[in-house]
Structures are given as C-alpha cells and as structure tokens.
Motif scaffolding. Sequence first.
Motif, PDB file in Angstrom:
ATOM      1  N   PHE A   1      -2.510 -16.475   5.950  1.00  0.00           N
ATOM      2  CA  PHE A   1      -3.915 -16.265   6.268  1.00  0.00           C
ATOM      3  C   PHE A   1      -4.225 -14.893   6.854  1.00  0.00           C
ATOM      4  O   PHE A   1      -5.366 -14.627   7.206  1.00  0.00           O
ATOM      5  CB  PHE A   1      -4.398 -17.353   7.247  1.00  0.00           C
ATOM      6  CG  PHE A   1      -4.160 -18.730   6.729  1.00  0.00           C
ATOM      7  CD1 PHE A   1      -4.878 -19.214   5.654  1.00  0.00           C
ATOM      8  CD2 PHE A   1      -3.206 -19.544   7.309  1.00  0.00           C
ATOM      9  CE1 PHE A   1      -4.655 -20.496   5.177  1.00  0.00           C
ATOM     10  CE2 PHE A   1      -2.977 -20.813   6.846  1.00  0.00           C
ATOM     11  CZ  PHE A   1      -3.704 -21.296   5.765  1.00  0.00           C
ATOM     12  N   GLY A   2      -3.234 -14.028   6.972  1.00  0.00           N
ATOM     13  CA  GLY A   2      -3.461 -12.711   7.552  1.00  0.00           C
ATOM     14  C   GLY A   2      -4.167 -11.776   6.588  1.00  0.00           C
ATOM     15  O   GLY A   2      -3.971 -11.840   5.369  1.00  0.00           O
ATOM     16  N   TRP A   3      -4.985 -10.902   7.133  1.00  0.00           N
ATOM     17  CA  TRP A   3      -5.744 -10.009   6.264  1.00  0.00           C
ATOM     18  C   TRP A   3      -4.895  -8.879   5.688  1.00  0.00           C
ATOM     19  O   TRP A   3      -5.264  -8.285   4.670  1.00  0.00           O
ATOM     20  CB  TRP A   3      -6.984  -9.476   6.960  1.00  0.00           C
ATOM     21  CG  TRP A   3      -6.758  -8.624   8.168  1.00  0.00           C
ATOM     22  CD1 TRP A   3      -6.761  -9.021   9.456  1.00  0.00           C
ATOM     23  CD2 TRP A   3      -6.523  -7.212   8.191  1.00  0.00           C
ATOM     24  NE1 TRP A   3      -6.529  -7.957  10.282  1.00  0.00           N
ATOM     25  CE2 TRP A   3      -6.387  -6.830   9.529  1.00  0.00           C
ATOM     26  CE3 TRP A   3      -6.430  -6.239   7.206  1.00  0.00           C
ATOM     27  CZ2 TRP A   3      -6.141  -5.528   9.912  1.00  0.00           C
ATOM     28  CZ3 TRP A   3      -6.185  -4.930   7.582  1.00  0.00           C
ATOM     29  CH2 TRP A   3      -6.044  -4.590   8.921  1.00  0.00           C
ATOM     30  N   VAL A   4      -3.744  -8.569   6.290  1.00  0.00           N
ATOM     31  CA  VAL A   4      -2.886  -7.514   5.744  1.00  0.00           C
ATOM     32  C   VAL A   4      -2.362  -7.940   4.378  1.00  0.00           C
ATOM     33  O   VAL A   4      -2.458  -7.183   3.395  1.00  0.00           O
ATOM     34  CB  VAL A   4      -1.735  -7.182   6.718  1.00  0.00           C
ATOM     35  CG1 VAL A   4      -0.747  -6.221   6.083  1.00  0.00           C
ATOM     36  CG2 VAL A   4      -2.281  -6.593   8.004  1.00  0.00           C
ATOM     37  N   ASN A   5      -1.805  -9.133   4.281  1.00  0.00           N
ATOM     38  CA  ASN A   5      -1.327  -9.628   2.990  1.00  0.00           C
ATOM     39  C   ASN A   5      -2.472  -9.819   2.002  1.00  0.00           C
ATOM     40  O   ASN A   5      -2.320  -9.575   0.806  1.00  0.00           O
ATOM     41  CB  ASN A   5      -0.562 -10.943   3.157  1.00  0.00           C
ATOM     42  CG  ASN A   5       0.858 -10.714   3.595  1.00  0.00           C
ATOM     43  OD1 ASN A   5       1.384  -9.613   3.535  1.00  0.00           O
ATOM     44  ND2 ASN A   5       1.507 -11.777   4.036  1.00  0.00           N
ATOM     45  N   TYR A   6      -3.624 -10.226   2.503  1.00  0.00           N
ATOM     46  CA  TYR A   6      -4.786 -10.412   1.632  1.00  0.00           C
ATOM     47  C   TYR A   6      -5.193  -9.098   0.978  1.00  0.00           C
ATOM     48  O   TYR A   6      -5.392  -9.024  -0.233  1.00  0.00           O
ATOM     49  CB  TYR A   6      -5.950 -11.008   2.439  1.00  0.00           C
ATOM     50  CG  TYR A   6      -7.214 -11.143   1.634  1.00  0.00           C
ATOM     51  CD1 TYR A   6      -7.371 -12.184   0.724  1.00  0.00           C
ATOM     52  CD2 TYR A   6      -8.251 -10.231   1.784  1.00  0.00           C
ATOM     53  CE1 TYR A   6      -8.532 -12.303  -0.024  1.00  0.00           C
ATOM     54  CE2 TYR A   6      -9.406 -10.337   1.046  1.00  0.00           C
ATOM     55  CZ  TYR A   6      -9.547 -11.375   0.136  1.00  0.00           C
ATOM     56  OH  TYR A   6     -10.685 -11.489  -0.607  1.00  0.00           O
ATOM     57  N   VAL A   7      -5.300  -8.038   1.788  1.00  0.00           N
ATOM     58  CA  VAL A   7      -5.697  -6.732   1.254  1.00  0.00           C
ATOM     59  C   VAL A   7      -4.637  -6.197   0.296  1.00  0.00           C
ATOM     60  O   VAL A   7      -4.966  -5.674  -0.782  1.00  0.00           O
ATOM     61  CB  VAL A   7      -5.961  -5.741   2.414  1.00  0.00           C
ATOM     62  CG1 VAL A   7      -6.118  -4.328   1.900  1.00  0.00           C
ATOM     63  CG2 VAL A   7      -7.191  -6.162   3.189  1.00  0.00           C
ATOM     64  N   LEU A   8      -3.364  -6.328   0.658  1.00  0.00           N
ATOM     65  CA  LEU A   8      -2.296  -5.858  -0.217  1.00  0.00           C
ATOM     66  C   LEU A   8      -2.287  -6.617  -1.544  1.00  0.00           C
ATOM     67  O   LEU A   8      -2.032  -6.034  -2.604  1.00  0.00           O
ATOM     68  CB  LEU A   8      -0.938  -5.990   0.479  1.00  0.00           C
ATOM     69  CG  LEU A   8      -0.691  -5.043   1.657  1.00  0.00           C
ATOM     70  CD1 LEU A   8       0.634  -5.381   2.329  1.00  0.00           C
ATOM     71  CD2 LEU A   8      -0.721  -3.600   1.219  1.00  0.00           C
ATOM     72  N   THR A   9      -2.586  -7.908  -1.505  1.00  0.00           N
ATOM     73  CA  THR A   9      -2.643  -8.703  -2.733  1.00  0.00           C
ATOM     74  C   THR A   9      -3.808  -8.266  -3.607  1.00  0.00           C
ATOM     75  O   THR A   9      -3.661  -8.100  -4.822  1.00  0.00           O
ATOM     76  CB  THR A   9      -2.769 -10.204  -2.404  1.00  0.00           C
ATOM     77  OG1 THR A   9      -1.660 -10.593  -1.606  1.00  0.00           O
ATOM     78  CG2 THR A   9      -2.806 -11.055  -3.663  1.00  0.00           C
ATOM     79  N   LYS A  10      -4.971  -8.081  -3.010  1.00  0.00           N
ATOM     80  CA  LYS A  10      -6.162  -7.688  -3.779  1.00  0.00           C
ATOM     81  C   LYS A  10      -6.007  -6.297  -4.400  1.00  0.00           C
ATOM     82  O   LYS A  10      -6.551  -6.029  -5.454  1.00  0.00           O
ATOM     83  CB  LYS A  10      -7.412  -7.712  -2.890  1.00  0.00           C
ATOM     84  CG  LYS A  10      -7.834  -9.102  -2.507  1.00  0.00           C
ATOM     85  CD  LYS A  10      -8.196  -9.907  -3.736  1.00  0.00           C
ATOM     86  CE  LYS A  10      -8.620 -11.302  -3.355  1.00  0.00           C
ATOM     87  NZ  LYS A  10      -8.806 -12.159  -4.518  1.00  0.00           N
TER      88      LYS A  10
ATOM     89  N   ALA B   1       2.978  -7.483  -0.882  1.00  0.00           N
ATOM     90  CA  ALA B   1       1.764  -8.285  -0.773  1.00  0.00           C
ATOM     91  C   ALA B   1       2.029  -9.659  -0.178  1.00  0.00           C
ATOM     92  O   ALA B   1       1.176 -10.200   0.506  1.00  0.00           O
ATOM     93  CB  ALA B   1       1.106  -8.424  -2.143  1.00  0.00           C
ATOM     94  N   ASN B   2       3.161 -10.247  -0.433  1.00  0.00           N
ATOM     95  CA  ASN B   2       3.459 -11.580   0.092  1.00  0.00           C
ATOM     96  C   ASN B   2       4.638 -11.510   1.043  1.00  0.00           C
ATOM     97  O   ASN B   2       5.627 -12.192   0.880  1.00  0.00           O
ATOM     98  CB  ASN B   2       3.737 -12.553  -1.054  1.00  0.00           C
ATOM     99  CG  ASN B   2       2.504 -12.778  -1.896  1.00  0.00           C
ATOM    100  OD1 ASN B   2       1.432 -12.974  -1.361  1.00  0.00           O
ATOM    101  ND2 ASN B   2       2.659 -12.721  -3.203  1.00  0.00           N
ATOM    102  N   THR B   3       4.511 -10.680   2.057  1.00  0.00           N
ATOM    103  CA  THR B   3       5.595 -10.445   2.997  1.00  0.00           C
ATOM    104  C   THR B   3       5.405 -11.298   4.243  1.00  0.00           C
ATOM    105  O   THR B   3       4.302 -11.429   4.760  1.00  0.00           O
ATOM    106  CB  THR B   3       5.631  -8.961   3.406  1.00  0.00           C
ATOM    107  OG1 THR B   3       5.784  -8.179   2.233  1.00  0.00           O
ATOM    108  CG2 THR B   3       6.749  -8.675   4.364  1.00  0.00           C
ATOM    109  N   THR B   4       6.494 -11.869   4.701  1.00  0.00           N
ATOM    110  CA  THR B   4       6.497 -12.525   6.005  1.00  0.00           C
ATOM    111  C   THR B   4       6.849 -11.434   7.003  1.00  0.00           C
ATOM    112  O   THR B   4       8.012 -11.126   7.242  1.00  0.00           O
ATOM    113  CB  THR B   4       7.521 -13.675   6.038  1.00  0.00           C
ATOM    114  OG1 THR B   4       7.266 -14.544   4.936  1.00  0.00           O
ATOM    115  CG2 THR B   4       7.434 -14.439   7.342  1.00  0.00           C
ATOM    116  N   TRP B   5       5.842 -10.803   7.569  1.00  0.00           N
ATOM    117  CA  TRP B   5       5.988  -9.564   8.324  1.00  0.00           C
ATOM    118  C   TRP B   5       6.878  -9.699   9.543  1.00  0.00           C
ATOM    119  O   TRP B   5       7.600  -8.777   9.886  1.00  0.00           O
ATOM    120  CB  TRP B   5       4.607  -9.048   8.742  1.00  0.00           C
ATOM    121  CG  TRP B   5       3.845  -8.555   7.568  1.00  0.00           C
ATOM    122  CD1 TRP B   5       2.918  -9.246   6.844  1.00  0.00           C
ATOM    123  CD2 TRP B   5       3.980  -7.285   6.942  1.00  0.00           C
ATOM    124  NE1 TRP B   5       2.465  -8.479   5.815  1.00  0.00           N
ATOM    125  CE2 TRP B   5       3.092  -7.264   5.852  1.00  0.00           C
ATOM    126  CE3 TRP B   5       4.756  -6.161   7.198  1.00  0.00           C
ATOM    127  CZ2 TRP B   5       2.956  -6.161   5.019  1.00  0.00           C
ATOM    128  CZ3 TRP B   5       4.613  -5.061   6.374  1.00  0.00           C
ATOM    129  CH2 TRP B   5       3.735  -5.068   5.300  1.00  0.00           C
TER     130      TRP B   5
END
Length: 168
Positions: free
Chosen positions: A6-15, A21-25
């Motif tokens: 649900f984090g916006w970092v992965n969301y932006v990287l995916t878009k 893009a799908n990293t468990t940071w």
Amino acid sequence: MFDPQFGWVNYVLTKLHLPLANTTWLAGKWTSWAAILAADAWRNTPFVAIVLLAGLQVIPTEIYEAARIDGASAWQTLWRLTLPLLRPALMVALVFRTLSSFLIFDVVYAMTGGGPGTSTTVLSYLNWQAFFVYADYGYGGAISVALVVIALMIAAAYVRLFSSEQVL
C-alpha cells in the motif's frame, strides 16, 4: 510510504514502469538503508530550507543592486555574493543535519528496529539497546560518551571549515 502493498513509493514506481516496483523496502540490507535515508531526508528537508531562507533574508538587497550595476552575471552574484554571505546559515544547517543524521535513532527504531538482522543498527540504536534492552549501563554509557565526543569533533570540524575565511 515504503509498505510493499500500500505504499506510494511502490505505487509510483509501478505506474512509471520502473525497476524495483514491487520491492519489500525494509527487508533487504541496501533497500532498508535507502528507505531510512529517504525518510530522514524527507523529515529534515523543511528545517534546512527554513534555515537557508532565514539566511537569505538577512542579506541586504543593496548588495545585489550594486552587483547588477557593476555588471555581475547571475552566476557571479551567486558564487561571489550569495554563497559567501550564506556561510553562517550553511554552517548551522550542515552541523544540525550532519549531527541529526549521525545520531539518528527514531527513524531506525520505527522503520526497521535495527534489522533486517543487525544491518541497520546505528550507534544511537545500539546505545538504546545497551541501556533499555540489555541493562548494560557501562556499555551504554561508553557509547554515549563516544557519541558526544564524535559529535563535538564533527561540529568543531564544521566550525573550523566555515570560519577559516572571513566574509567582507
């Protein structure tokens, strides 16, 4: 921000179809450090901006008018007027930012708890563990003294670096 689902970092990287893009940071050594550094910068950038804004507001506008009349370009004005006159504000901002980064505890505690494993354990987190988790007051006190000495050395180095040349 760095939540894998649900984090916006992965969301932006995916878009944007970017890698990671799908990293468990907070699960890897390097990605957790990147997340901690990004969160710390995100938290402290407004303070640096306010200090530099205050430094800019102290500079008299007459100096810029005189430089413009003398034919100074924008780059010359920046390098020969603005930055030298901002030295005190830059020193304050750098000292506070360096020491707050060096003594970072809360971001590490909240985001990773020193993990994965011990890969993000910093001195201030180790100090907290020594005092409150292991009740090893001698070790915790030694770490505290070392932190103070290192912080004083860093601050003294900045003061010496920035005061070596007088402005005006």
